[in-house]
Scaffold this motif. Sequence first.
Motif, PDB file in Angstrom:
ATOM      1  N   GLN A  37      64.612 -37.363 -10.840  1.00  0.00           N
ATOM      2  CA  GLN A  37      63.617 -37.772  -9.849  1.00  0.00           C
ATOM      3  C   GLN A  37      62.612 -38.667 -10.546  1.00  0.00           C
ATOM      4  N   ALA A  38      62.288 -39.793  -9.903  1.00  0.00           N
ATOM      5  CA  ALA A  38      61.383 -40.757 -10.529  1.00  0.00           C
ATOM      6  C   ALA A  38      60.707 -41.592  -9.455  1.00  0.00           C
ATOM      7  N   ARG A  39      59.698 -42.333  -9.860  1.00  0.00           N
ATOM      8  CA  ARG A  39      59.018 -43.243  -8.931  1.00  0.00           C
ATOM      9  C   ARG A  39      59.836 -44.509  -8.716  1.00  0.00           C
ATOM     10  N   GLU A  40      60.508 -44.974  -9.769  1.00  0.00           N
ATOM     11  CA  GLU A  40      61.321 -46.189  -9.677  1.00  0.00           C
ATOM     12  C   GLU A  40      62.637 -45.973 -10.420  1.00  0.00           C
ATOM     13  N   VAL A  41      63.705 -46.557  -9.902  1.00  0.00           N
ATOM     14  CA  VAL A  41      65.038 -46.316 -10.437  1.00  0.00           C
ATOM     15  C   VAL A  41      65.241 -47.010 -11.793  1.00  0.00           C
ATOM     16  N   GLY A  42      64.859 -48.278 -11.898  1.00  0.00           N
ATOM     17  CA  GLY A  42      65.093 -49.028 -13.142  1.00  0.00           C
ATOM     18  C   GLY A  42      64.498 -48.344 -14.361  1.00  0.00           C
ATOM     19  N   PRO A  43      63.196 -48.032 -14.347  1.00  0.00           N
ATOM     20  CA  PRO A  43      62.615 -47.340 -15.496  1.00  0.00           C
ATOM     21  C   PRO A  43      63.261 -45.976 -15.764  1.00  0.00           C
ATOM     22  N   ALA A  44      63.678 -45.272 -14.717  1.00  0.00           N
ATOM     23  CA  ALA A  44      64.333 -43.974 -14.919  1.00  0.00           C
ATOM     24  C   ALA A  44      65.647 -44.142 -15.683  1.00  0.00           C
ATOM     25  N   ILE A  45      66.407 -45.175 -15.342  1.00  0.00           N
ATOM     26  CA  ILE A  45      67.680 -45.423 -16.037  1.00  0.00           C
ATOM     27  C   ILE A  45      67.414 -45.777 -17.504  1.00  0.00           C
TER      28      ILE A  45
ATOM     29  N   VAL B 220      76.853 -48.618 -17.983  1.00  0.00           N
ATOM     30  CA  VAL B 220      77.775 -49.274 -17.049  1.00  0.00           C
ATOM     31  C   VAL B 220      77.176 -49.108 -15.661  1.00  0.00           C
ATOM     32  N   MET B 221      77.020 -50.224 -14.957  1.00  0.00           N
ATOM     33  CA  MET B 221      76.439 -50.168 -13.615  1.00  0.00           C
ATOM     34  C   MET B 221      77.396 -50.815 -12.621  1.00  0.00           C
ATOM     35  N   GLY B 222      77.800 -50.026 -11.619  1.00  0.00           N
ATOM     36  CA  GLY B 222      78.584 -50.576 -10.527  1.00  0.00           C
ATOM     37  C   GLY B 222      77.654 -51.374  -9.634  1.00  0.00           C
ATOM     38  N   PHE B 223      78.128 -52.503  -9.156  1.00  0.00           N
ATOM     39  CA  PHE B 223      77.260 -53.387  -8.394  1.00  0.00           C
ATOM     40  C   PHE B 223      78.058 -54.056  -7.289  1.00  0.00           C
ATOM     41  N   ALA B 224      77.646 -53.828  -6.058  1.00  0.00           N
ATOM     42  CA  ALA B 224      78.321 -54.448  -4.921  1.00  0.00           C
ATOM     43  C   ALA B 224      77.655 -55.783  -4.592  1.00  0.00           C
ATOM     44  N   TYR B 225      78.400 -56.634  -3.943  1.00  0.00           N
ATOM     45  CA  TYR B 225      77.895 -57.946  -3.549  1.00  0.00           C
ATOM     46  C   TYR B 225      76.769 -57.785  -2.538  1.00  0.00           C
TER      47      TYR B 225
ATOM     48  N   GLN C  15      78.326 -42.826 -26.396  1.00  0.00           N
ATOM     49  CA  GLN C  15      77.790 -42.292 -25.147  1.00  0.00           C
ATOM     50  C   GLN C  15      77.620 -43.416 -24.135  1.00  0.00           C
ATOM     51  N   ILE C  16      78.121 -43.179 -22.945  1.00  0.00           N
ATOM     52  CA  ILE C  16      78.001 -44.151 -21.856  1.00  0.00           C
ATOM     53  C   ILE C  16      77.167 -43.523 -20.755  1.00  0.00           C
ATOM     54  N   LEU C  17      76.226 -44.288 -20.242  1.00  0.00           N
ATOM     55  CA  LEU C  17      75.408 -43.850 -19.111  1.00  0.00           C
ATOM     56  C   LEU C  17      75.832 -44.645 -17.882  1.00  0.00           C
ATOM     57  N   LEU C  18      76.074 -43.927 -16.793  1.00  0.00           N
ATOM     58  CA  LEU C  18      76.505 -44.572 -15.552  1.00  0.00           C
ATOM     59  C   LEU C  18      75.621 -44.095 -14.405  1.00  0.00           C
ATOM     60  N   PRO C  19      74.670 -44.920 -13.960  1.00  0.00           N
ATOM     61  CA  PRO C  19      73.896 -44.561 -12.771  1.00  0.00           C
ATOM     62  C   PRO C  19      74.717 -44.844 -11.518  1.00  0.00           C
TER      63      PRO C  19
END
Length: 147
Positions: free
Chosen positions: A86-94, A107-112, A8-12
Motif C-alpha cells: 500500500q502506498a500513495r504512489e505506485v512508481g515510488p513504491a516499486i 520486469v514491467m508488463g505494459f499494454a498499449y 532477483q526479479i521484481l514484477l509489479p
Amino acid sequence: MEVIRFSQILLPVIGSQADEEAILFACRLGKQDKCQVRVIYVITLKRDLPLDAEIKPEIQKAEEILNRVERIAAEHNYKIDTEVLQAREVGPAIVNEAVGCEVDLIVMGFAYKRRFGEFSLGEVVPYVLENAPCRVILYHLGPISNT
C-alpha cells in the motif's frame, strides 16, 4: 559480450493481459538464472487515509490478481513470491521495493495506451525507468486488434 545473470526479479502487476505475458517472461528468465521472482501489487491510497488502512475490496482484488499470477507461474513449474503493498504512489513504491529487496531486474508488463490520441507510457513507467536502482525490462504488448 558479457552475459548478464539475475538473482532477483521484481514484477509489479495490475491485472492486465500484459502481466500474464510478463510473468511468463520473468519465469523463463528465473529458470535460466535460477533466481527468485517477486511479484507485487500496489494499492494506491488517498492522502486522507493512513498507509495501513484496510480497503477490503482493493485487498480482495489484489489477492485475486496475485493468486492468478501464482497459478500461471505454477502451471509453468515455477514458484514465485507475492506481496500486496500500500502506498500513495505506485512508481515510488516499486522503486522502494526494488531498493529494499536489492533486486537486480524489474520486469514491467505494459499494454498499449493512448492519451489524447498519442501513445503514452503513463506516469509509472517513466518514474521507474528514471529512478530504478537496477535494470528494467518493459514487456510491451502491441496494439490489440479488434478484428
